[in-house]
Design an enzyme around this catalytic site. Structure first.
Site, PDB file in Angstrom:
ATOM      1  N   ALA A 144       0.837  -1.200   0.000  1.00  0.00           N
ATOM      2  CA  ALA A 144       0.000   0.000   0.000  1.00  0.00           C
ATOM      3  C   ALA A 144       0.873   1.251   0.000  1.00  0.00           C
ATOM      4  O   ALA A 144       1.771   1.391   0.833  1.00  0.00           O
ATOM      5  CB  ALA A 144      -0.911   0.002   1.220  1.00  0.00           C
ATOM      6  N   LYS A 187       9.005   4.541  15.266  1.00  0.00           N
ATOM      7  CA  LYS A 187       9.345   4.980  16.625  1.00  0.00           C
ATOM      8  C   LYS A 187       8.435   6.085  17.118  1.00  0.00           C
ATOM      9  O   LYS A 187       8.064   6.128  18.288  1.00  0.00           O
ATOM     10  CB  LYS A 187      10.801   5.432  16.674  1.00  0.00           C
ATOM     11  CG  LYS A 187      11.146   6.499  15.638  1.00  0.00           C
ATOM     12  CD  LYS A 187      12.627   6.761  15.564  1.00  0.00           C
ATOM     13  CE  LYS A 187      12.948   7.729  14.429  1.00  0.00           C
ATOM     14  NZ  LYS A 187      12.727   7.120  13.103  1.00  0.00           N
ATOM     15  N   GLU A 240      11.503  -4.429  16.360  1.00  0.00           N
ATOM     16  CA  GLU A 240      12.958  -4.414  16.533  1.00  0.00           C
ATOM     17  C   GLU A 240      13.614  -3.235  15.841  1.00  0.00           C
ATOM     18  O   GLU A 240      14.605  -2.685  16.331  1.00  0.00           O
ATOM     19  CB  GLU A 240      13.551  -5.726  16.000  1.00  0.00           C
ATOM     20  CG  GLU A 240      15.046  -5.879  16.238  1.00  0.00           C
ATOM     21  CD  GLU A 240      15.402  -5.922  17.710  1.00  0.00           C
ATOM     22  OE1 GLU A 240      15.980  -4.916  18.204  1.00  0.00           O
ATOM     23  OE2 GLU A 240      15.105  -6.916  18.376  1.00  0.00           O
ATOM     24  N   GLY A 293      17.622   0.866  14.426  1.00  0.00           N
ATOM     25  CA  GLY A 293      17.868   0.362  13.076  1.00  0.00           C
ATOM     26  C   GLY A 293      18.152  -1.123  13.045  1.00  0.00           C
ATOM     27  O   GLY A 293      17.350  -1.938  13.489  1.00  0.00           O
ATOM     28  N   GLY A 339      22.826  12.708   2.504  1.00  0.00           N
ATOM     29  CA  GLY A 339      21.607  11.975   2.806  1.00  0.00           C
ATOM     30  C   GLY A 339      21.514  11.487   4.236  1.00  0.00           C
ATOM     31  O   GLY A 339      20.563  10.779   4.602  1.00  0.00           O
ATOM     32  N   GLU A 356      17.958  15.160   6.997  1.00  0.00           N
ATOM     33  CA  GLU A 356      16.851  15.637   6.187  1.00  0.00           C
ATOM     34  C   GLU A 356      17.040  17.120   5.853  1.00  0.00           C
ATOM     35  O   GLU A 356      17.838  17.822   6.472  1.00  0.00           O
ATOM     36  CB  GLU A 356      15.533  15.455   6.940  1.00  0.00           C
ATOM     37  CG  GLU A 356      15.224  14.031   7.335  1.00  0.00           C
ATOM     38  CD  GLU A 356      14.842  13.162   6.156  1.00  0.00           C
ATOM     39  OE1 GLU A 356      14.507  13.727   5.087  1.00  0.00           O
ATOM     40  OE2 GLU A 356      14.886  11.922   6.298  1.00  0.00           O
ATOM     41  N   LYS A 394      13.111   7.187  20.767  1.00  0.00           N
ATOM     42  CA  LYS A 394      13.766   5.894  20.974  1.00  0.00           C
ATOM     43  C   LYS A 394      14.046   5.648  22.452  1.00  0.00           C
ATOM     44  O   LYS A 394      13.941   4.515  22.932  1.00  0.00           O
ATOM     45  CB  LYS A 394      15.049   5.845  20.152  1.00  0.00           C
ATOM     46  CG  LYS A 394      14.794   5.889  18.651  1.00  0.00           C
ATOM     47  CD  LYS A 394      16.063   6.082  17.850  1.00  0.00           C
ATOM     48  CE  LYS A 394      15.776   6.129  16.367  1.00  0.00           C
ATOM     49  NZ  LYS A 394      16.989   6.421  15.553  1.00  0.00           N
ATOM     50  N   GLY A 417      19.540   3.209   7.405  1.00  0.00           N
ATOM     51  CA  GLY A 417      19.857   2.637   6.096  1.00  0.00           C
ATOM     52  C   GLY A 417      18.787   1.659   5.683  1.00  0.00           C
ATOM     53  O   GLY A 417      18.295   0.875   6.509  1.00  0.00           O
TER      54      GLY A 417
END
Length: 437
Positions: A46, A106, A130, A135, A188, A191, A206, A307
């Site tokens: 979706a 998160k 997880e 990450g 990258g 942001e 977190k 990543g």
């Protein structure tokens, strides 16, 4: 080929992580079936725009904008959309439809975790997350399962790769914050609007998740003390390096023992770490979580905190776990929050500090500063003075870098306010906590 039972898997979102999850589900279908004991059939993805460019090539017939229809009838729903809505609505719909859910969201768990976990408990489903805290680093299962019989005393985590990349380059290269942030955006790592990272919002989300697990207590996001790194400059890095420290943005989750009983503190801020501490050696955009448990002792979990393909690894681990539960049957394992420990404000935390002041370069100034600190119940451990600006016969400006013994945060804060108003202090340059000692 073994004739495995088939489980229908729905994927919500096909960004950097979602597209990698979809590709790996298809590429490694046979291996995953052998590990899960069921064939994981990706029945649809979706998305908001079915024609948008993806990181990997996927069959166009998998894409749909009708998330509700995709969710119905799925055994496992993977949510990788991010944000609060419509992710929250979709997850609740999936749970109430009888699916187990896997998420890396998160922000959603930090703000609506209790609602989502309660919904899963009501129907015997399970929520896997997880990838939501660090990450690719496996930290949720160790806290929820492996250390369930232990008492976690403290967690210190570097849980945001963007800020670690920035602070690491500032430390190793002497670069300024703005220049490194621009590089991080170009590469990258950051942001276009880096506020969530550099002001500590991402790390605070977190921290709330980790503390809830470690201390079996619901930790609302608003209970997490948060400070960012935008005020860190090269002079602060130099002072830290000279004193044998490195500056890291830390998520600190700590069990406190007070006269009134046990409580917890959850906070995010830039802090000084001794260069001999394992967290000091975490470079670049990597993450690490350092856990101190009563019986297990010190444990450290290290690796890529972000990543697409790295985070997809953690997501797929959850998908395999969910599939195994479906095959074995039984209700899902709920979250343990029965300890219900009180969460104290940062003012009740005790730690050491490095205070940097610019003061009048006059006789008696150091004695005045020392007197104010003593009156505030803040004990001096080290003092270093350098001349910042030479003056005429009336003196110039000197910089004092003061290391303290452990002090109560509230006492330290009030004392710094008195120093700023003392008349001998030109400027409070910085106040940094010392963690890990």
């Amino acid at each position: 080929m073994t004739d495995y039972r088939r489980l229908r898997v729905a994927l919500l979102g096909a960004g950097a992580v979602g597209s990698q999850v979809a590709a790996l589900l298809r590429q490694h279908a046979d291996e995953l079936a052998d590990r899960a004991g069921a064939r994981l059939e990706l029945v649809g993805i979706a998305v908001r725009d079915v024609d948008a460019k993806r990181d990997v090539e996927l069959p166009s017939e998998l894409f749909t904008t009708d998330a509700d229809s995709l969710i119905v009838g799925s055994d496992i729903v993977i949510e990788l959309m991010g944000g609060i809505e419509p992710a929250r609505t979709y997850l609740l719909h999936a749970i109430n439809s009888g699916a187990d859910v896997v998420t890396a969201n998160k922000a959603l768990l930090a703000t609506h975790g209790p609602e989502i976990f309660d919904a899963a408990d009501q129907v015997g489903a399970e929520v896997y997350y997880e990838a939501a805290a660090a990450g690719a680093i496996p930290i949720i299962r160790p806290l929820r399962d492996s250390l369930a019989g232990d008492r976690v005393q403290r967690i210190m985590g570097i849980v945001n790769g963007t800020t670690n990349y920035i602070l690491d380059r500032m430390d190793t290269e002497g670069a300024e914050f703005s220049a490194v942030l621009a590089d991080a955006q170009r590469l990258g790592y950051a942001e276009a609007d880096p506020t969530a990272d550099v002001e500590g919002y991402d790390a605070a989300q977190k921290a709330a998740i980790l503390a809830s697990l470690a201390f079996h207590t619901t930790v609302p996001l608003e209970a997490v003390h948060r400070e960012g790194i935008s005020s860190i400059d090269s002079s602060m890095m130099d002072a830290a390096r000279h004193a044998g420290y490195v500056i890291k943005l830390l998520a600190v989750c700590e069990r406190l023992t007070e006269e009134s009983g046990e409580s917890i503190s959850v906070r995010v801020y830039p802090a000084l770490i001794d260069r001999a501490h394992p967290l000091a050696s975490v470079h670049g955009a990597n993450n690490a979580v350092f856990v101190q448990a009563e019986a297990a002792g010190n444990l450290m979990f290290y690796g890529a905190g972000a990543g697409g393909v790295q985070t997809a690894s953690a997501v797929l681990g959850d998908v395999v776990s969910a599939a195994r539960r479906h095959i074995a049957g039984g209700v899902g394992v709920g979250e343990s929050t029965l300890a219900n420990l009180p969460i104290v404000p940062v003012g009740r935390v005790t730690t050491s500090y490095q205070i940097t002041l610019e003061v009048d370069d006059q006789p008696g100034v150091l004695a005045t500063v020392a007197g104010i600190l003593s009156e505030g119940r803040v004990s001096i451990a080290t003092v270093e003075q350098t001349v910042v600006e030479s003056g005429d016969d009336e003196g110039g400006v000197a910089r004092l870098v003061i290391g303290t013994h452990k002090a109560l945060e509230q006492d330290l804060s009030e004392t710094v306010d008195r120093l700023a108003a003392s008349g001998v202090v030109e400027r409070v340059v910085s106040v940094l906590r010392v963690e890990g000692n």
